[in-house]
Design a protein around this motif. Sequence first.
Motif, PDB file in Angstrom:
ATOM      1  N   ASP A  39     -13.317  68.949  49.466  1.00  0.00           N
ATOM      2  CA  ASP A  39     -13.475  70.210  50.199  1.00  0.00           C
ATOM      3  C   ASP A  39     -14.846  70.383  50.843  1.00  0.00           C
ATOM      4  OD1 ASP A  39     -10.875  71.031  49.598  1.00  0.00           O
ATOM      5  OD2 ASP A  39     -11.501  71.881  47.684  1.00  0.00           O
ATOM      6  N   LEU A  40     -15.759  69.438  50.687  1.00  0.00           N
ATOM      7  CA  LEU A  40     -17.036  69.528  51.383  1.00  0.00           C
ATOM      8  C   LEU A  40     -16.857  68.896  52.755  1.00  0.00           C
ATOM      9  CD1 LEU A  40     -19.983  70.461  50.870  1.00  0.00           C
ATOM     10  CD2 LEU A  40     -20.508  68.093  50.300  1.00  0.00           C
ATOM     11  N   PRO A  41     -17.148  69.628  53.833  1.00  0.00           N
ATOM     12  CA  PRO A  41     -16.800  69.141  55.176  1.00  0.00           C
ATOM     13  C   PRO A  41     -17.693  68.040  55.729  1.00  0.00           C
ATOM     14  CG  PRO A  41     -16.978  71.552  55.103  1.00  0.00           C
ATOM     15  CD  PRO A  41     -17.596  71.014  53.855  1.00  0.00           C
ATOM     16  N   TRP A  42     -18.682  67.576  54.988  1.00  0.00           N
ATOM     17  CA  TRP A  42     -19.522  66.501  55.493  1.00  0.00           C
ATOM     18  C   TRP A  42     -19.834  65.522  54.363  1.00  0.00           C
ATOM     19  CZ3 TRP A  42     -21.350  71.414  54.538  1.00  0.00           C
ATOM     20  CH2 TRP A  42     -22.424  71.528  53.643  1.00  0.00           C
ATOM     21  N   ALA A  43     -20.220  64.325  54.766  1.00  0.00           N
ATOM     22  CA  ALA A  43     -20.497  63.268  53.796  1.00  0.00           C
ATOM     23  C   ALA A  43     -21.888  63.434  53.208  1.00  0.00           C
ATOM     24  CB  ALA A  43     -20.370  61.908  54.470  1.00  0.00           C
ATOM     25  N   VAL A  44     -22.013  63.086  51.934  1.00  0.00           N
ATOM     26  CA  VAL A  44     -23.313  63.112  51.254  1.00  0.00           C
ATOM     27  C   VAL A  44     -23.489  61.821  50.476  1.00  0.00           C
ATOM     28  CG1 VAL A  44     -23.410  65.635  51.053  1.00  0.00           C
ATOM     29  CG2 VAL A  44     -22.332  64.301  49.228  1.00  0.00           C
ATOM     30  N   MET A 174     -19.483  77.070  56.521  1.00  0.00           N
ATOM     31  CA  MET A 174     -18.646  77.399  55.365  1.00  0.00           C
ATOM     32  C   MET A 174     -18.740  78.886  55.039  1.00  0.00           C
ATOM     33  SD  MET A 174     -18.766  74.222  52.674  1.00  0.00           S
ATOM     34  CE  MET A 174     -20.446  74.488  52.124  1.00  0.00           C
ATOM     35  N   VAL A 175     -19.947  79.446  55.165  1.00  0.00           N
ATOM     36  CA  VAL A 175     -20.116  80.881  54.924  1.00  0.00           C
ATOM     37  C   VAL A 175     -19.263  81.678  55.906  1.00  0.00           C
ATOM     38  CG1 VAL A 175     -21.756  82.796  54.995  1.00  0.00           C
ATOM     39  CG2 VAL A 175     -22.424  80.626  53.950  1.00  0.00           C
ATOM     40  N   GLN A 176     -19.330  81.308  57.178  1.00  0.00           N
ATOM     41  CA  GLN A 176     -18.564  82.024  58.206  1.00  0.00           C
ATOM     42  C   GLN A 176     -17.065  81.949  57.943  1.00  0.00           C
ATOM     43  OE1 GLN A 176     -19.315  83.971  60.644  1.00  0.00           O
ATOM     44  NE2 GLN A 176     -21.532  83.764  60.764  1.00  0.00           N
ATOM     45  N   SER A 177     -16.621  80.833  57.396  1.00  0.00           N
ATOM     46  CA  SER A 177     -15.186  80.673  57.148  1.00  0.00           C
ATOM     47  C   SER A 177     -14.681  81.617  56.061  1.00  0.00           C
ATOM     48  CB  SER A 177     -14.875  79.220  56.762  1.00  0.00           C
ATOM     49  OG  SER A 177     -15.347  78.926  55.452  1.00  0.00           O
ATOM     50  N   LYS A 178     -15.590  82.121  55.220  1.00  0.00           N
ATOM     51  CA  LYS A 178     -15.203  83.032  54.142  1.00  0.00           C
ATOM     52  C   LYS A 178     -15.624  84.468  54.410  1.00  0.00           C
ATOM     53  CE  LYS A 178     -13.410  79.794  51.598  1.00  0.00           C
ATOM     54  NZ  LYS A 178     -11.942  79.753  51.346  1.00  0.00           N
ATOM     55  N   LEU A 192     -19.141  83.651  48.169  1.00  0.00           N
ATOM     56  CA  LEU A 192     -20.378  82.905  48.390  1.00  0.00           C
ATOM     57  C   LEU A 192     -20.636  81.957  47.229  1.00  0.00           C
ATOM     58  CD1 LEU A 192     -22.955  82.533  50.134  1.00  0.00           C
ATOM     59  CD2 LEU A 192     -23.995  84.377  48.805  1.00  0.00           C
ATOM     60  N   GLY A 193     -20.479  82.454  46.020  1.00  0.00           N
ATOM     61  CA  GLY A 193     -20.754  81.644  44.843  1.00  0.00           C
ATOM     62  C   GLY A 193     -19.799  80.489  44.652  1.00  0.00           C
ATOM     63  N   ARG A 194     -18.593  80.598  45.221  1.00  0.00           N
ATOM     64  CA  ARG A 194     -17.608  79.520  45.071  1.00  0.00           C
ATOM     65  C   ARG A 194     -17.759  78.422  46.126  1.00  0.00           C
ATOM     66  NH1 ARG A 194     -14.494  83.917  43.165  1.00  0.00           N
ATOM     67  NH2 ARG A 194     -13.876  84.546  45.270  1.00  0.00           N
ATOM     68  N   LEU A 195     -18.625  78.622  47.106  1.00  0.00           N
ATOM     69  CA  LEU A 195     -18.827  77.581  48.114  1.00  0.00           C
ATOM     70  C   LEU A 195     -19.461  76.354  47.477  1.00  0.00           C
ATOM     71  CD1 LEU A 195     -20.163  79.664  51.142  1.00  0.00           C
ATOM     72  CD2 LEU A 195     -17.865  78.729  50.814  1.00  0.00           C
TER      73      LEU A 195
END
Length: 239
Positions: A39-44, A174-178, A192-195
């Motif tokens: 669920d993280l939209p970018w690679a790390v 991600m913030v904007q999506s919620k 916010l805390g669940r992101l």
Amino acid sequence: RSGDTPNAVVRLRSFVLDLAVSGKLVVPRSSPGNLLASDLPWAVPQNWTVSQLADLAGPEGIFIDGDWVESKDQDPDGDVRLTQLADVGTGRFRDRSSRFMRPDVAARLNCTYLQSGDVLIARMPDPIGRACIFPGADRPCVTVVDVAILRSERADVCGPYVVAALNSTLFSAMVQSKAAGTTRQRISRGNLGRLLFPLPPLEEQQRIIARVDELMALCDQLEARSEEHTSELQSRQYL
């Protein structure tokens, strides 16, 4: 062109933070192999951990909203400062508000006093989700309900890195999506805390922040030169 410089510097600052939160700003000292976390939209990098933002507080820390303080609770002669959304800048505490309350009222409302190093996160725009470090003040301070307080007691969490990551466009998306709301958007503290939040090892966080600081200082210089040039052009127009 000089007129384009301010916007270019804004984009450059965002680019730096996006590189920081994706592990591309400094060379990893371990294997740089990437993975796409659930669920993280970018690679790390594979040596990073990914957890919910609220988990950064740790068992002894806090992740809470500020306090619900109404106009009737305020007193301009009070000794407790009530910081506002306007005080929370993108990466810096702006120190703009001048509202106060008495200590006895703060006690009655069971207010949470801010501590130096707390991460303040604005749950309303603009922009929504912006964050800064509370630097401390010359008097006790509390904050309003639309500012979340993250106070980490974990030894592996570096506050400045958390702020840099929160202010990246990758995390902001991600913030904007919620976010929700008709007249003015906000994000609930629960959402916010669940992101999901990507956390490098502590040493890497510190190296990332050192590099971010260097690049942001260069951005400051570019902005100063642009403002100087604009001022010169304006002065010539009146000659």
